[in-house]
Design a protein around this motif. Structure first.
Motif, PDB file in Angstrom:
ATOM      1  N   HIS A 170       0.835  -1.171   0.094  1.00  0.00           N
ATOM      2  CA  HIS A 170       0.071  -0.047  -0.035  1.00  0.00           C
ATOM      3  C   HIS A 170       0.810   1.320   0.076  1.00  0.00           C
ATOM      4  O   HIS A 170       1.727   1.438   0.955  1.00  0.00           O
ATOM      5  CB  HIS A 170      -0.917   0.001   1.152  1.00  0.00           C
ATOM      6  CG  HIS A 170      -2.189   0.651   0.892  1.00  0.00           C
ATOM      7  ND1 HIS A 170      -1.911   2.419   1.111  1.00  0.00           N
ATOM      8  CD2 HIS A 170      -3.424   0.878   0.891  1.00  0.00           C
ATOM      9  CE1 HIS A 170      -3.021   2.846   0.968  1.00  0.00           C
ATOM     10  NE2 HIS A 170      -3.957   1.941   0.929  1.00  0.00           N
ATOM     11  N   PRO A 171       0.736   2.052  -0.979  1.00  0.00           N
ATOM     12  CA  PRO A 171       1.530   3.061  -1.154  1.00  0.00           C
ATOM     13  C   PRO A 171       1.706   4.293   0.087  1.00  0.00           C
ATOM     14  O   PRO A 171       2.519   5.061   0.222  1.00  0.00           O
ATOM     15  CB  PRO A 171       1.270   3.892  -2.451  1.00  0.00           C
ATOM     16  CG  PRO A 171      -0.288   3.343  -2.542  1.00  0.00           C
ATOM     17  CD  PRO A 171      -0.266   2.148  -1.975  1.00  0.00           C
ATOM     18  N   GLN A 172       0.265   4.399   0.701  1.00  0.00           N
ATOM     19  CA  GLN A 172       0.113   4.998   1.869  1.00  0.00           C
ATOM     20  C   GLN A 172       0.783   4.739   3.216  1.00  0.00           C
ATOM     21  O   GLN A 172       1.461   5.373   3.882  1.00  0.00           O
ATOM     22  CB  GLN A 172      -1.158   5.538   2.049  1.00  0.00           C
ATOM     23  CG  GLN A 172      -1.627   6.488   3.086  1.00  0.00           C
ATOM     24  CD  GLN A 172      -3.208   6.707   3.024  1.00  0.00           C
ATOM     25  OE1 GLN A 172      -3.868   5.987   2.449  1.00  0.00           O
ATOM     26  NE2 GLN A 172      -3.464   7.521   3.852  1.00  0.00           N
ATOM     27  N   THR A 173       0.198   3.497   3.450  1.00  0.00           N
ATOM     28  CA  THR A 173       0.705   2.751   4.713  1.00  0.00           C
ATOM     29  C   THR A 173       1.939   2.180   4.674  1.00  0.00           C
ATOM     30  O   THR A 173       2.532   1.646   5.823  1.00  0.00           O
ATOM     31  CB  THR A 173      -0.425   1.866   5.262  1.00  0.00           C
ATOM     32  OG1 THR A 173      -0.410   0.730   4.268  1.00  0.00           O
ATOM     33  CG2 THR A 173      -1.658   2.711   5.325  1.00  0.00           C
ATOM     34  N   SER A 205      -0.837  -1.697  -6.767  1.00  0.00           N
ATOM     35  CA  SER A 205      -0.850  -0.943  -5.366  1.00  0.00           C
ATOM     36  C   SER A 205      -1.208   0.609  -5.808  1.00  0.00           C
ATOM     37  O   SER A 205      -1.824   1.139  -4.899  1.00  0.00           O
ATOM     38  CB  SER A 205       0.784  -0.793  -4.997  1.00  0.00           C
ATOM     39  OG  SER A 205       1.111  -2.079  -4.551  1.00  0.00           O
ATOM     40  N   CYS A 210      -7.438   4.980  -0.879  1.00  0.00           N
ATOM     41  CA  CYS A 210      -6.463   5.634   0.318  1.00  0.00           C
ATOM     42  C   CYS A 210      -7.047   4.903   1.747  1.00  0.00           C
ATOM     43  O   CYS A 210      -8.498   4.802   1.958  1.00  0.00           O
ATOM     44  CB  CYS A 210      -6.870   7.113   0.476  1.00  0.00           C
ATOM     45  SG  CYS A 210      -6.048   7.944  -1.090  1.00  0.00           S
ATOM     46  N   PRO A 213      -7.171   7.007   7.946  1.00  0.00           N
ATOM     47  CA  PRO A 213      -6.442   6.843   9.084  1.00  0.00           C
ATOM     48  C   PRO A 213      -7.074   6.414  10.594  1.00  0.00           C
ATOM     49  O   PRO A 213      -8.212   6.778  10.679  1.00  0.00           O
ATOM     50  CB  PRO A 213      -5.903   8.325   9.424  1.00  0.00           C
ATOM     51  CG  PRO A 213      -6.018   8.924   8.190  1.00  0.00           C
ATOM     52  CD  PRO A 213      -7.293   8.303   7.505  1.00  0.00           C
ATOM     53  N   ILE A 228       2.570   6.483  11.161  1.00  0.00           N
ATOM     54  CA  ILE A 228       1.815   7.095  10.185  1.00  0.00           C
ATOM     55  C   ILE A 228       1.369   8.268  10.885  1.00  0.00           C
ATOM     56  O   ILE A 228       0.553   8.141  11.922  1.00  0.00           O
ATOM     57  CB  ILE A 228       0.874   6.052   9.567  1.00  0.00           C
ATOM     58  CG1 ILE A 228       1.135   4.942   8.755  1.00  0.00           C
ATOM     59  CG2 ILE A 228      -0.061   6.800   8.644  1.00  0.00           C
ATOM     60  CD1 ILE A 228       0.236   3.914   8.489  1.00  0.00           C
ATOM     61  N   GLN A 230      -1.125  11.763  10.197  1.00  0.00           N
ATOM     62  CA  GLN A 230      -2.114  12.357   9.207  1.00  0.00           C
ATOM     63  C   GLN A 230      -2.198  11.620   7.959  1.00  0.00           C
ATOM     64  O   GLN A 230      -2.088  12.115   6.887  1.00  0.00           O
ATOM     65  CB  GLN A 230      -1.400  13.674   9.282  1.00  0.00           C
ATOM     66  CG  GLN A 230      -1.696  14.523  10.181  1.00  0.00           C
ATOM     67  CD  GLN A 230      -1.241  15.923  10.365  1.00  0.00           C
ATOM     68  OE1 GLN A 230      -0.812  16.516   9.144  1.00  0.00           O
ATOM     69  NE2 GLN A 230      -1.994  17.087  11.124  1.00  0.00           N
ATOM     70  N   GLY A 231      -2.182  10.134   8.164  1.00  0.00           N
ATOM     71  CA  GLY A 231      -2.167   9.254   6.856  1.00  0.00           C
ATOM     72  C   GLY A 231      -1.032   9.229   6.245  1.00  0.00           C
ATOM     73  O   GLY A 231      -1.189   8.167   5.106  1.00  0.00           O
ATOM     74  N   GLU A 232       0.230   9.634   6.408  1.00  0.00           N
ATOM     75  CA  GLU A 232       1.303   9.542   5.711  1.00  0.00           C
ATOM     76  C   GLU A 232       2.427   8.860   6.540  1.00  0.00           C
ATOM     77  O   GLU A 232       2.639   9.173   7.816  1.00  0.00           O
ATOM     78  CB  GLU A 232       1.903  10.881   5.255  1.00  0.00           C
ATOM     79  CG  GLU A 232       1.033  11.642   4.141  1.00  0.00           C
ATOM     80  CD  GLU A 232       0.652  10.775   2.862  1.00  0.00           C
ATOM     81  OE1 GLU A 232       1.579  10.036   2.625  1.00  0.00           O
ATOM     82  OE2 GLU A 232      -0.463  10.824   2.281  1.00  0.00           O
ATOM     83  N   PRO A 233       3.233   7.840   6.009  1.00  0.00           N
ATOM     84  CA  PRO A 233       4.133   7.292   6.758  1.00  0.00           C
ATOM     85  C   PRO A 233       5.482   8.109   6.862  1.00  0.00           C
ATOM     86  O   PRO A 233       5.655   9.105   5.920  1.00  0.00           O
ATOM     87  CB  PRO A 233       4.746   6.255   5.648  1.00  0.00           C
ATOM     88  CG  PRO A 233       4.365   6.521   4.501  1.00  0.00           C
ATOM     89  CD  PRO A 233       3.067   7.308   4.844  1.00  0.00           C
TER      90      PRO A 233
END
Length: 384
Positions: A170-173, A205, A210, A213, A228, A230-233
């Motif tokens: 997952h590109p976000q987590t 992916s 999205c 969070p 993570i 605010q939703g970004e690693p």
């Protein structure tokens, strides 16, 4: 690469396999790479080399799980491309979940009977603990793209195959949500296969939705740590991650002296060093660390706290989903070491009480340490 060259490569691997199986001779450096050899060694703890079939889960329930999943929706964007490669390249393609269970497959006429004969179909379980060295299981174990060629496979029944696999991240987590595998017979090996499959996995992916969070700050410290915000690693060194975990464990706050003792114990580390680490951490988290006492000032979620709630509610499956390994295994913080021991003890206790051995085997895909816990619980039963 010519069939003759590939045949020579296969023969060399065969020789090293015989040496491995009998315990005689020494492995030639270039015949079997270290990842394959390590996988053979792990596999020998799980199963007998004469095993021929993968175990299979309930296909009906998995089909409904697959059709309603985000992974299924993300795969639709690449499905036409994969089907074309399957038919033109005489291949079988599969999407597996993080425990190695195949959720979706597509096969050419050339590969379909071969795949069905070994349960490389929906519901088949292809982690290392179930079938030994294979591309799905190895990609899960290493968290990266892999190729398993011919006799590098642990099972004799798939040594006619070459398999390419890549994790779907997952590109976000940055969490692995599955694995893509594409396989064919070994004579069709191409050095471009692994890169092609990795590219398709990345495209899948990119189409994942999205992730909502769980909280302003998410702390994952069981197994492979990540934070993570605010939703970004966000990248975080071990010392700051230790401080973050200690603040999560003490939501009412800690004085500087309390935090120093929890983090360093009797080590001779100055208060100014701790203040500097706190300052860096506060900067990474948008200033959301209060002082006097030190505490997190925004909502947070932590896997090591959630797993305790799962234990108290007797939610065994959720417990094992959360347990990806020890709490910050490289930390020497006295308080975190104590929590690590408690959580590991709960993991052993949970497994000892569990009666659903299928669930236990499936949990092996959650990580190497979790897998070791399960193997200890099942003992010799996994070899049968």
């Amino acid at each position: 690469m010519s069939v003759r060259t590939l045949s020579q490569r296969r023969t060399a691997i065969d020789t090293q396999w015989d040496c491995f199986l009998t315990g005689s001779g020494r492995t030639e450096k270039d015949s079997v790479n270290k990842d394959i050899m390590a996988s053979w060694q792990r596999s020998a703890q799980y199963i007998q080399p004469h095993t021929n079939l993968a175990p299979i889960a309930d296909e009906y329930s998995l089909k409904h799980t697959w059709q309603g999943s985000d992974l299924c929706q993300a795969t639709l964007a690449e499905q036409a491309n994969m089907n074309q490669l399957v038919n033109e390249g005489e291949m079988v393609a599969a999407i597996a979940d993080t425990s190695g269970r195949l959720l979706w497959t597509a096969a050419s006429k050339h590969m379909r009977p071969r795949a069905e004969s070994v349960n490389f179909t929906e519901g088949g379980i292809w982690d290392e603990s179930s079938v030994g060295t294979n591309a799905v299981g190895l990609s899960l174990a290493l968290s990266r793209p892999v190729t398993v060629f011919s006799s590098e496979h642990f099972l004799p029944s798939i040594r006619e195959w070459v398999c390419y696999a890549a994790p779907i991240i997952h590109p976000q987590t940055l969490e692995c949500v599955g694995v893509l595998d594409m396989s064919t017979t070994w004579q069709h090996y191409t050095p471009m296969g692994q890169a092609a499959v990795a590219g398709i996995a990345q495209s899948i992916s990119a189409h994942l939705p999205c992730a909502a969070p769980r909280a302003e700050i998410e702390i994952h410290a069981l197994g492979q740590p990540r934070v993570i915000y605010q939703g970004e690693p966000i990248p975080m060194p071990l010392r700051q991650l230790e401080i973050l975990c200690l603040l999560a464990l003490n939501p009412e706050g800690l004085t500087l002296n309390q935090l120093h003792a929890s983090l360093y114990g009797d080590a001779k580390v100055s208060m100014s060093t701790l203040k500097a680490e706190l300052s860096h951490l506060r900067s990474r988290l948008g200033g959301h660390i209060g002082s006097r006492p030190y505490r997190l000032t925004v909502p947070f979620w932590a896997d090591f706290l959630q797993i305790w709630k799962a234990h108290e509610a007797s939610l065994t499956t959720e417990f094992m989903d959360l347990y990806r390994g020890p709490l910050l295994i490289n930390s020497d913080s006295p308080e975190l070491e104590e929590w690590r021991s408690c959580i590991d003890a709960l993991a052993y206790k949970t497994l000892d009480k569990a009666v659903d051995t299928v669930m236990l085997v499936n949990r092996m895909g959650a990580g190497r340490i979790a897998g070791e816990l399960v193997r200890n619980r099942l003992g010799g039963d996994l070899s049968h």
